[in-house]
Design an enzyme around this catalytic site. Structure first.
Site, PDB file in Angstrom:
ATOM      1  CB  CYS A 153      89.520  -8.628  30.319  1.00 14.48           C
ATOM      2  SG  CYS A 153      87.903  -8.631  30.891  1.00 14.48           S
TER       3      CYS A 153
ATOM      4  CB  CYS B 278      96.146  -1.909  17.652  1.00 16.11           C
ATOM      5  SG  CYS B 278      96.899  -3.565  17.368  1.00 16.11           S
TER       6      CYS B 278
ATOM      7  CB  CYS C 231      85.016  -6.538  32.414  1.00 17.43           C
ATOM      8  SG  CYS C 231      85.826  -7.717  33.602  1.00 17.43           S
TER       9      CYS C 231
ATOM     10  CB  CYS D 121      96.602  -3.301  12.591  1.00 20.28           C
ATOM     11  SG  CYS D 121      97.448  -4.356  13.515  1.00 20.28           S
ATOM     12  CG  HIS D 122     100.770  -6.448   9.627  1.00 21.38           C
ATOM     13  ND1 HIS D 122     101.683  -5.504  10.319  1.00 21.38           N
ATOM     14  CD2 HIS D 122     101.233  -6.774   8.375  1.00 21.38           C
ATOM     15  CE1 HIS D 122     102.664  -5.299   9.581  1.00 21.38           C
ATOM     16  NE2 HIS D 122     102.415  -5.891   8.116  1.00 21.38           N
ATOM     17  CB  THR D 123      95.533  -7.832  13.613  1.00 26.95           C
ATOM     18  OG1 THR D 123      96.642  -7.715  14.087  1.00 26.95           O
ATOM     19  CG2 THR D 123      94.381  -8.734  14.193  1.00 26.95           C
TER      20      THR D 123
ATOM     21  NE  ARG E 136      99.559   0.751  12.575  1.00 26.58           N
ATOM     22  CZ  ARG E 136     100.046  -0.424  12.427  1.00 26.58           C
ATOM     23  NH1 ARG E 136     100.845  -0.904  11.331  1.00 26.58           N
ATOM     24  NH2 ARG E 136      99.923  -1.550  13.685  1.00 26.58           N
TER      25      ARG E 136
ATOM     26  CB  CYS F 128      87.283 -10.740  35.259  1.00 26.66           C
ATOM     27  SG  CYS F 128      88.515 -10.187  34.284  1.00 26.66           S
TER      28      CYS F 128
ATOM     29  CG  HIS G  85      92.182  -3.703  15.125  1.00 24.36           C
ATOM     30  ND1 HIS G  85      92.483  -4.057  13.801  1.00 24.36           N
ATOM     31  CD2 HIS G  85      93.445  -3.623  15.746  1.00 24.36           C
ATOM     32  CE1 HIS G  85      93.568  -4.483  13.933  1.00 24.36           C
ATOM     33  NE2 HIS G  85      94.195  -4.432  14.988  1.00 24.36           N
ATOM     34  CD  GLU G  86      96.879   0.648  14.473  1.00 31.28           C
ATOM     35  OE1 GLU G  86      97.726  -0.281  15.064  1.00 31.28           O
ATOM     36  OE2 GLU G  86      97.102   1.700  13.911  1.00 31.28           O
TER      37      GLU G  86
ATOM     38  NE  ARG H 167      92.227 -13.702  27.854  1.00 26.64           N
ATOM     39  CZ  ARG H 167      92.505 -14.732  28.543  1.00 26.64           C
ATOM     40  NH1 ARG H 167      92.847 -15.802  27.997  1.00 26.64           N
ATOM     41  NH2 ARG H 167      92.425 -14.782  29.926  1.00 26.64           N
TER      42      ARG H 167
ATOM     43  CB  CYS I 237      89.896  -6.572  35.146  1.00 30.81           C
ATOM     44  SG  CYS I 237      89.327  -6.730  33.448  1.00 30.81           S
TER      45      CYS I 237
HETATM   46 ZN   LIG Z   1      96.425  -4.211  15.380  1.00 28.94          ZN
HETATM   47 ZN   LIG Z   2      87.965  -8.423  33.072  1.00 27.00          ZN
END
Ligand SMILES: [Zn+2]
Ligand SMILES: [Zn+2]
Length: 380
Positions: free
Chosen positions: A114, A178, A100, A48-50, A373, A103, A70-71, A118, A106
């Site tokens: 979250c 993602c 979680c 992913c770009h991130t 992708r 909180c 992360h994907e 987060r 959530c």
């Molecule tokens: Zn991503």
């Molecule tokens: Zn939370």
């Protein structure tokens, strides 16, 4: 009980030793999961770009050596103390942001931001003890957004793991963890176009096309794609985009062009580029009285959004969204079901596939802007 439970696992991971340098496949040691953590065997991951943005480390605090990714999709290998919702063998999607379930965010029906889990791009360690679970000869290798999926095994907080239908093909649904969900949710959960409505999508990369896919699913009759690259239109048609505009082809602001084509403006717009001028256009191109614009793209640090307040007083709404307003654990399983029910088409987002040893090719493809992708198969 698996034979590896409670043991350190030695496996392959793609380590980023320095910003912008090719990843190196190394043997790493992955510690067992601690309280509220799970260790996941990653089977498929995508780029992913991130990942690329933080690997390049231009403008943020560099955290290296680090394992990006992360994907992804995988199978739970073992769980730490206190984990009751997941067990070894469960099929899961790791998510870069968490839920979680305790909180204020959530507990709110309106938020997925979250407090505890987060997204945090600067943290390279686990919350439980402030340490990394990855090491090479005792030297820590840092985590990325709590997922680090460019590793055959990774340790993730249970709040960042969505349990999904075990029948779902992991080589396809990995892309739902993602980018695709971000665009899809921006349209379905936030813009909420009605049947027969007109929707403008700014930026026709993977996220924008997922936003278009959301508009197609919602039954929009016209989906106007806006992008500076004219080559994107052919592909965008597969995602329901019916008309294409290149701002470079006009000598007036694109919002005026859109207003002229749509009797005063579109019903909904979704901005996926992160360019602040595109954000202003996306807001100003919606119809007065009912139009809603949704911002998805992440701007640069010093950007400012400017529009005449009358544009708001005339009953236009501006909204922003993070991860398509999906709560990772609660909502992602149903996105996977949308795919299983053939409502959502995922295959068309997957344009390339490489083996784990070829992971740097996925970076080259993304940097050259080729495709949407690229799936990385961990067994290769
Ligand atoms: Zn991503
Ligand atoms: Zn939370």
């Amino acid at each position: 009980m698996s034979t590896t439970e409670g043991q350190v696992i030695k496996c392959k991971a793609a380590v980023a030793w320095e910003a912008g340098k090719p990843l190196v496949i190394e043997e790493v040691e992955v510690a067992p999961p601690q309280a509220m953590e799970v260790r996941v065997k990653i089977l498929f991951t995508s780029l992913c770009h991130t990942d690329v943005y933080f690997w390049e480390a231009k403008g943020q605090t560099p955290v290296f050596p680090r394992i990006f990714g992360h994907e992804a999709a995988g199978i739970v290998e073992s769980v730490g103390e206190g984990v009751t919702e997941l067990k070894p063998g469960d099929h899961v999607l790791p998510v870069f942001t968490g839920e979680c379930k305790e909180c204020r965010h959530c507990k709110s029906e309106e938020s997925n931001m979250c407090d505890l889990l987060r997204i945090n791009t600067e943290r390279g360690v686990m919350l439980n003890d402030g340490k990394s679970r990855f090491s090479i000869n005792g030297k820590p290798i840092y985590h990325f957004v709590g997922t680090s999926t460019f590793s055959e095994y990774t340790v993730i907080h249970v709040g960042c793991v969505a349990k999904i239908n075990p029948k779902a093909p992991l080589d396809k649904v990995c892309v739902l963890s993602c980018g695709i969900s971000t665009g899809l949710g921006a349209t379905l959960n936030v813009a909420k176009p009605g049947k027969g409505s007109t929707v403008a999508i700014f930026g026709l990369g993977a996220v924008g096309l997922a936003a278009a896919e959301g508009a197609r699913i919602a039954g929009a009759s016209r989906i106007i794609g806006i992008d500076l690259n004219p080559n994107r239109f052919e592909e965008a048609k597969k995602f329901g985009v019916t008309e294409f505009l290149n701002p470079k082809d006009y000598d007036k602001p694109i919002q005026q062009v859109i207003a002229g084509m749509t009797d005063g403006g579109v019903d909904r717009s979704v901005e996926c580029t992160g360019n602040f001028n595109a954000m202003i256009s996306a807001f100003e191109c919606v119809h007065d009285g009912w139009g809603v614009a949704v911002l998805v793209g992440v701007p640069s640090r010093d950007d400012a959004f400017k529009t005449h307040p009358m544009n708001v007083l005339n009953e236009r709404t501006l909204k922003g969204t993070f991860f398509g307003n999906f709560k990772p654990r609660t909502d992602l399983p149903s996105v996977v079901e949308m795919y299983m029910n053939k409502e959502l088409e995922v295959e068309k987002f997957i344009t390339h596939e490489v083996t784990f040893s070829e992971i740097n090719k996925a970076f080259d493809l993304m940097l050259s802007g080729a495709g949407l992708r690229c799936i990385i198969r961990m067994d290769g």
